[in-house]
Scaffold this motif. Structure first.
Motif, short mmCIF file in Angstrom:
data_model
loop_
_atom_site.label_atom_id
_atom_site.label_comp_id
_atom_site.label_asym_id
_atom_site.label_seq_id
_atom_site.Cartn_x
_atom_site.Cartn_y
_atom_site.Cartn_z
N ALA A 164 2.60 -10.31 1.18
CA ALA A 164 2.88 -9.96 -0.22
C ALA A 164 1.62 -9.45 -0.93
N ALA A 223 10.89 -10.94 -3.41
CA ALA A 223 10.65 -10.09 -2.24
C ALA A 223 11.77 -9.07 -2.06
N SER A 256 5.21 -8.47 -6.14
CA SER A 256 4.50 -8.99 -4.97
C SER A 256 3.63 -10.19 -5.36
N LYS A 314 6.31 -3.06 -8.34
CA LYS A 314 6.23 -3.60 -6.97
C LYS A 314 5.03 -4.53 -6.84
N VAL A 335 11.02 -6.39 -4.47
CA VAL A 335 9.94 -5.54 -3.95
C VAL A 335 10.53 -4.51 -2.99
N THR A 345 2.91 -5.84 0.94
CA THR A 345 3.79 -5.10 0.02
C THR A 345 3.09 -4.67 -1.26
N LYS A 346 2.10 -5.41 -1.68
CA LYS A 346 1.38 -5.00 -2.89
C LYS A 346 0.64 -3.69 -2.68
N ALA A 374 8.05 -5.03 3.88
CA ALA A 374 8.93 -5.85 3.03
C ALA A 374 9.90 -6.66 3.89
#
Length: 133
Positions: free
Chosen positions: A99, A32, A62, A58, A35, A104-105, A113
């Motif tokens: 995630a 993380a 993730s 990223k 990321v 974040t993906k 994040a």
């Protein structure tokens, strides 16, 4: 006759599939943090090729966050943990969604994040409390 030959002679049980020392929420946290760092680098760059590579990395990282959290959820945490910490299912669900594609993906938002890192910290706090018990 063959069934008797291959039948187990003793029954054993264990808390986890492997010795507990292999589980650690730090793995999810490291991914993380990666990321978050990749998001920052992508946002600082005007190079479209660099940004494309950053987005790919990223997304991969993730997915690794989700996998590490799922391993904790499915392999380490057991019913007594969920009884003692009823919020644990929700925390893992929220963290994996942060995630995922809606987290974040799927975004370059640093705040997402940060939220992911905070959820992982909450899970880690519970994890370490269960290790002490």
């Amino acid at each position: 006759m063959f069934a008797r030959l291959f039948a187990p002679t003793i029954e054993v049980s264990a808390h986890c599939d492997l010795p507990c020392g292999v589980y650690d929420p730090a793995q999810a946290r490291i991914e993380a943090e990666s990321v978050k760092a990749v998001i920052a680098k992508a946002l600082d760059s005007d190079d479209p090729d660099f940004r494309t590579r950053a987005v790919i990395i990223k997304e991969q990282r993730s997915n690794l966050v989700k996998e590490h959290l799922w391993v904790l959820w499915t392999d380490y945490f057991k019913p007594p943990h969920f009884e003692a910490y009823p919020q644990l299912h929700t925390l893992v669900n929220e963290a994996t969604k942060l995630a995922g594609a809606s987290g974040t993906k799927g975004t370059l938002d640093i705040e997402v994040a940060d939220k992911l890192l905070a959820k992982i910290d909450e899970i880690a706090e519970i994890f370490w409390a269960t290790k002490k018990a």
